[in-house]
Design a protein around this motif. Structure first.
Motif, PDB file in Angstrom:
ATOM      1  N   ILE A  79       0.581  -0.854  -0.145  1.00 59.03           N
ATOM      2  CA  ILE A  79       0.033   0.118  -0.246  1.00 59.03           C
ATOM      3  C   ILE A  79       0.774   1.168   0.129  1.00 59.03           C
ATOM      4  CG2 ILE A  79      -1.536   1.528   1.312  1.00 59.03           C
ATOM      5  CD1 ILE A  79      -2.746  -1.410   2.438  1.00 59.03           C
ATOM      6  N   VAL A  80       0.189   1.827  -1.186  1.00 59.67           N
ATOM      7  CA  VAL A  80       1.883   3.171  -0.943  1.00 59.67           C
ATOM      8  C   VAL A  80       0.853   4.153  -1.142  1.00 59.67           C
ATOM      9  CG1 VAL A  80       3.268   2.488  -1.634  1.00 59.67           C
ATOM     10  CG2 VAL A  80       1.368   2.708  -3.724  1.00 59.67           C
ATOM     11  N   LEU A  81       0.802   5.777  -0.990  1.00 64.64           N
ATOM     12  CA  LEU A  81       0.582   7.147  -0.949  1.00 64.64           C
ATOM     13  C   LEU A  81      -0.530   7.179  -3.194  1.00 64.64           C
ATOM     14  CD1 LEU A  81       1.936  10.202   0.359  1.00 64.64           C
ATOM     15  CD2 LEU A  81      -0.271   9.210   1.075  1.00 64.64           C
ATOM     16  N   ALA A  82       0.418   6.501  -3.623  1.00 65.74           N
ATOM     17  CA  ALA A  82      -0.328   6.525  -5.018  1.00 65.74           C
ATOM     18  C   ALA A  82       0.696   5.240  -5.620  1.00 65.74           C
ATOM     19  CB  ALA A  82       0.184   7.769  -5.583  1.00 65.74           C
ATOM     20  N   TRP A  83      -0.103   4.714  -7.077  1.00 64.34           N
ATOM     21  CA  TRP A  83       0.230   3.752  -7.593  1.00 64.34           C
ATOM     22  C   TRP A  83      -0.129   4.157  -8.795  1.00 64.34           C
ATOM     23  CZ3 TRP A  83      -1.724  -0.209 -10.470  1.00 64.34           C
ATOM     24  CH2 TRP A  83      -1.321  -1.169 -11.120  1.00 64.34           C
ATOM     25  N   ASP A  84       1.033   4.176 -10.123  1.00 71.44           N
ATOM     26  CA  ASP A  84       0.615   3.962 -11.049  1.00 71.44           C
ATOM     27  C   ASP A  84       0.139   2.777 -12.121  1.00 71.44           C
ATOM     28  OD1 ASP A  84       3.144   4.998 -13.191  1.00 71.44           O
ATOM     29  OD2 ASP A  84       3.285   5.085 -10.516  1.00 71.44           O
ATOM     30  N   THR A  85       0.327   2.601 -13.318  1.00 67.46           N
ATOM     31  CA  THR A  85       0.548   1.559 -14.554  1.00 67.46           C
ATOM     32  C   THR A  85       0.149   2.324 -15.645  1.00 67.46           C
ATOM     33  OG1 THR A  85      -0.707  -0.168 -15.270  1.00 67.46           O
ATOM     34  CG2 THR A  85      -2.179   2.087 -15.259  1.00 67.46           C
ATOM     35  N   PRO A  86       1.318   1.871 -16.251  1.00 65.71           N
ATOM     36  CA  PRO A  86       1.431   2.258 -17.378  1.00 65.71           C
ATOM     37  C   PRO A  86       0.037   2.279 -18.549  1.00 65.71           C
ATOM     38  CG  PRO A  86       2.647   0.089 -17.281  1.00 65.71           C
ATOM     39  CD  PRO A  86       2.322   1.200 -16.007  1.00 65.71           C
ATOM     40  N   ILE A  87      -0.198   2.348 -19.993  1.00 64.13           N
ATOM     41  CA  ILE A  87      -1.394   1.604 -20.393  1.00 64.13           C
ATOM     42  C   ILE A  87      -0.982   0.619 -21.088  1.00 64.13           C
ATOM     43  CG2 ILE A  87      -2.956   2.817 -23.192  1.00 64.13           C
ATOM     44  CD1 ILE A  87      -1.689   5.515 -22.534  1.00 64.13           C
ATOM     45  N   ILE A  88      -2.848   0.181 -20.532  1.00 64.87           N
ATOM     46  CA  ILE A  88      -2.659  -1.232 -20.549  1.00 64.87           C
ATOM     47  C   ILE A  88      -3.145  -1.747 -22.760  1.00 64.87           C
ATOM     48  CG2 ILE A  88      -3.835  -3.486 -20.301  1.00 64.87           C
ATOM     49  CD1 ILE A  88      -1.768  -3.036 -18.173  1.00 64.87           C
ATOM     50  N   ARG A  89      -2.215  -2.082 -23.084  1.00 65.24           N
ATOM     51  CA  ARG A  89      -2.022  -1.969 -24.454  1.00 65.24           C
ATOM     52  C   ARG A  89      -2.575  -3.361 -25.049  1.00 65.24           C
ATOM     53  NH1 ARG A  89      -1.453   2.700 -26.311  1.00 65.24           N
ATOM     54  NH2 ARG A  89      -0.084   3.906 -25.021  1.00 65.24           N
ATOM     55  N   GLN A  90      -2.545  -4.638 -24.251  1.00 66.65           N
ATOM     56  CA  GLN A  90      -2.520  -6.240 -24.570  1.00 66.65           C
ATOM     57  C   GLN A  90      -3.185  -7.201 -23.628  1.00 66.65           C
ATOM     58  OE1 GLN A  90       0.114  -7.298 -26.680  1.00 66.65           O
ATOM     59  NE2 GLN A  90       0.217  -5.877 -26.994  1.00 66.65           N
ATOM     60  N   GLY A  91      -4.134  -7.945 -23.846  1.00 68.88           N
ATOM     61  CA  GLY A  91      -4.842  -8.215 -23.504  1.00 68.88           C
ATOM     62  C   GLY A  91      -6.302  -7.176 -23.367  1.00 68.88           C
ATOM     63  N   LEU A  92      -6.966  -6.756 -24.170  1.00 70.91           N
ATOM     64  CA  LEU A  92      -7.822  -5.740 -23.899  1.00 70.91           C
ATOM     65  C   LEU A  92      -9.179  -6.749 -24.155  1.00 70.91           C
ATOM     66  CD1 LEU A  92      -6.463  -2.976 -26.102  1.00 70.91           C
ATOM     67  CD2 LEU A  92      -6.014  -3.526 -23.475  1.00 70.91           C
ATOM     68  N   VAL A  93      -9.341  -7.354 -24.838  1.00 70.16           N
ATOM     69  CA  VAL A  93     -10.627  -8.038 -24.255  1.00 70.16           C
ATOM     70  C   VAL A  93     -10.717  -8.593 -22.752  1.00 70.16           C
ATOM     71  CG1 VAL A  93     -11.806  -9.852 -25.536  1.00 70.16           C
ATOM     72  CG2 VAL A  93     -10.789  -8.783 -27.011  1.00 70.16           C
ATOM     73  N   THR A  94      -9.926  -9.090 -22.384  1.00 76.50           N
ATOM     74  CA  THR A  94     -10.016  -9.991 -21.557  1.00 76.50           C
ATOM     75  C   THR A  94     -10.278  -9.032 -19.754  1.00 76.50           C
ATOM     76  OG1 THR A  94      -8.295 -11.662 -22.029  1.00 76.50           O
ATOM     77  CG2 THR A  94      -8.777 -11.340 -19.611  1.00 76.50           C
ATOM     78  N   TRP A  95      -9.305  -7.677 -19.851  1.00 80.18           N
ATOM     79  CA  TRP A  95      -9.836  -7.001 -19.312  1.00 80.18           C
ATOM     80  C   TRP A  95     -10.923  -6.280 -19.511  1.00 80.18           C
ATOM     81  CZ3 TRP A  95      -7.480  -5.802 -14.830  1.00 80.18           C
ATOM     82  CH2 TRP A  95      -5.952  -6.197 -14.525  1.00 80.18           C
ATOM     83  N   ILE A  96     -11.714  -6.059 -20.608  1.00 78.39           N
ATOM     84  CA  ILE A  96     -12.980  -6.030 -20.403  1.00 78.39           C
ATOM     85  C   ILE A  96     -14.279  -6.566 -20.216  1.00 78.39           C
ATOM     86  CG2 ILE A  96     -14.478  -3.833 -22.921  1.00 78.39           C
ATOM     87  CD1 ILE A  96     -12.351  -3.759 -24.799  1.00 78.39           C
ATOM     88  N   ILE A  97     -13.641  -7.581 -20.804  1.00 82.41           N
ATOM     89  CA  ILE A  97     -15.071  -8.795 -20.020  1.00 82.41           C
ATOM     90  C   ILE A  97     -14.755  -8.280 -18.999  1.00 82.41           C
ATOM     91  CG2 ILE A  97     -15.680 -10.982 -20.253  1.00 82.41           C
ATOM     92  CD1 ILE A  97     -14.338 -10.840 -23.115  1.00 82.41           C
ATOM     93  N   GLY A  98     -13.499  -8.775 -17.956  1.00 82.09           N
ATOM     94  CA  GLY A  98     -13.858  -9.276 -16.483  1.00 82.09           C
ATOM     95  C   GLY A  98     -14.302  -7.482 -15.857  1.00 82.09           C
ATOM     96  N   THR A  99     -13.935  -6.377 -16.662  1.00 82.35           N
ATOM     97  CA  THR A  99     -14.749  -5.228 -16.046  1.00 82.35           C
ATOM     98  C   THR A  99     -16.277  -5.574 -16.164  1.00 82.35           C
ATOM     99  OG1 THR A  99     -12.895  -3.771 -17.057  1.00 82.35           O
ATOM    100  CG2 THR A  99     -14.298  -2.922 -16.401  1.00 82.35           C
TER     101      THR A  99
END
Length: 547
Positions: free
Chosen positions: A279-299
């Motif tokens: 756990i930190v004050l702020a955490w960041d992720t680069p833009i996700i460009r792979q596995g988009l279908v899996t992420w969208i379906i999961g969301t």
């Protein structure tokens, strides 16, 4: 519209809990944060408290409408707390922690009372409040000295919902309603995430008190109108670019990539709630460009599951409430994740204090599904786990170096730990270590003047004079009126024995800031070296006049 109380065994008598529960909450908070009180100042504590020029040189209470146009946030309550604590405590670190802990404990008590009014179950209320107060994801509210408003914001919103529910349930006087609006107004001027509050009100009424959808929606309308008023006021007072929408254009991202990146942030947060790790004050992720279908379906599936639980009459009220509050906290992140373009997509755990309440309600209800006394045993073990974990996080907050190094271990490319560690090592004379951190973020399009200025100072301290001269000369091309840059460039030329250019820039520093002493002191040395005794005497008199 009433909910029957869940029966409790003789192990926990309801009348006893009435007096014991508040004492348990207070004692738990004290023990959980007992090792946090002596931690030092770090990171934003300096610009927002100790080195805040508005606090040191200006009348903070003067309201200058024009100055707001250059501001990014409209958080007067937060600034008020920072100002008052600075005036009261100055550099007494323990005092800031004690005040934060006091308000946080009051927030825990208010949460206990709110849960009791909503569910009419003291044991559920106690479990929820104690889990919330000990979970390490909420420890920032006590550990960060300039974050007194975080604890106050939690307290204010709990009191706002509490007064409003009592007003609706018991048909009390209009004073309850007005108090609810006042507490909400104070909260929204602490932090913008409070704009989701009408949804929390809706969920509190619809999920816990069995109001109809229409009744719950109507009850949330007054707060929705206040949110609209806040947004309009903010857009009118602040700079036109001081909003998240203006940053979206800086992200080269498609809509599917955005959904995936946003989902990655939420997964990170949920994971931290469960594992208590990283756990930190702020955490960041680069833009996700792979596995988009899996992420969208999961969301989509996660959103549908949350909706089914919230609107299902088969689930118990605490589960519906908990899932609703957990999900609602994620909604503002859909825009807030754009707020730090130099980081990428970002999430900050303190944006989701109310989501963590939902998680704690779910956990508390799960414990109470187990037969007593096993439910109390399991609950006690989790409290011990949470409190022990928070104790560990308190140690990370001990100093700027310890927290910065811990933050980097979780998020190695993050701008902020590199930035603050660079400052820390520079101030402590560890110039090579400082340079390493500043060089890591030198290409980041944010605070470049400070980064390059610090790299110039480091080069000057290490006698890399040509490098220092290049840094400071480049900075003056973008901001010629910066007094400090003139001073450091003058000091660089002085070391290079180029006294003509040194004098020019040292005088430039005094021209742009008449209160600076350093350039005058160096000019005295320069005049002595170049045999200009009369000018040296005049500069000494000028120095005496500053005292």
């Amino acid at each position: 519209m009433t909910i029957s109380k869940q029966s409790t065994s003789h192990f926990f008598n309801d009348s006893r809990l009435r007096w014991i529960a508040p004492l348990l909450i207070v004692l738990t908070c004290l023990l959980t944060f007992s090792n946090a009180l002596n931690s030092g100042f770090l990171m934003d504590d300096y610009p927002r408290l100790l080195n805040n020029t508005d606090f040191l040189h200006k009348n903070f209470l003067d309201f200058d409408l024009k100055s707001l146009k250059s501001q990014v946030y409209l958080r007067p309550v937060t600034e008020f707390f920072n100002f008052v604590t600075f005036v009261m405590f100055d550099k007494k670190a323990v005092a800031y922690h004690l005040l934060n802990l006091l308000i946080f404990t009051c927030a825990g008590l208010a949460l206990y009372r709110l849960m009791q009014v909503l569910f009419e179950r003291r044991l559920l209320s106690l479990f929820t409040a104690m889990l919330f107060c000990t979970h390490p994801i909420n420890s920032v509210a006590v550990n960060y000295k300039n974050a007194t408003s975080f604890s106050f914001m939690i307290l204010a919103l709990c009191l706002s919902v509490l007064h409003y529910v009592i007003f609706l349930k018991e048909n009390k006087s209009v004073m309850r309603f007005l108090l609810s609006l006042i507490w909400f107004t104070l909260a929204i001027f602490c932090h913008e995430v409070v704009v989701a509050f009408p949804l929390y009100v809706f969920a509190a009424l619809y999920c816990s008190k069995q109001f109809s959808f229409k009744q719950s929606f109507a009850a949330a309308v007054p707060f929705g109108l206040l949110v609209v008023g806040f947004v309009v006021l903010r857009s009118h007072l602040l700079h036109s670019e001081a909003n998240v929408l203006s940053y979206i254009k800086l992200y080269a991202v498609t809509f599917p990539e955005y959904i995936a990146s946003y989902a990655r942030l939420i997964v990170w947060y949920i994971t931290k709630l469960i594992t208590l790790d990283g756990i930190v004050l702020a955490w960041d992720t680069p833009i996700i460009r792979q596995g988009l279908v899996t992420w969208i379906i999961g969301t989509i599936l996660a959103a549908l599951a949350a909706l089914v639980i919230v609107f299902s009459k088969r689930c118990t009220s605490p589960y519906r409430f908990g899932v609703a509050w957990l999900a609602i906290g994620c909604i503002p992140i859909a825009l807030a994740c754009f707020s730090r373009p130099f980081l990428g997509f970002v999430i900050q755990s303190h944006w989701l204090f109310y989501s963590s309440i939902g998680f704690c309600v779910i956990l508390a209800e799960t414990f109470l599904k187990v037969r007593q006394p096993f439910s109390v045993i399991f609950f006690s073990l989790f409290i011990l786990l949470f409190a022990t974990s928070t104790h560990t996080y308190n140690k990370h907050w001990h100093s700027e170096e310890s927290y910065g190094q811990y933050w980097l271990s979780v998020s190695p490319a993050n701008f902020w730990p590199n930035f603050w560690l660079g400052h820390y090592y520079l101030n402590h004379g560890q110039y090579e270590r400082a340079r390493k951190h500043f060089q890591t973020i030198e290409g980041t399009p944010f605070r470049q003047s400070q980064i390059r200025g610090n790299l110039g100072i480091i080069a000057l301290k290490l006698n890399n004079l040509k490098e220092a001269q290049q840094y400071f000369s480049g900075m003056l091309k973008s901001n010629y009126a910066d007094a400090q840059t003139h001073f450091y460039l003058g000091a660089t030329y002085f070391k290079m024995e180029d006294y003509k250019n040194a004098e020019h820039h040292l005088k430039g520093a005094i021209h742009f800031d008449r209160l600076l002493r350093n350039p005058r002191e160096l000019l005295v040395e320069l005049y002595v070296i170049t045999g200009r005794a009369a000018e040296a005497d005049l500069m000494r008199k000028d120095l005496d006049n500053l005292q």
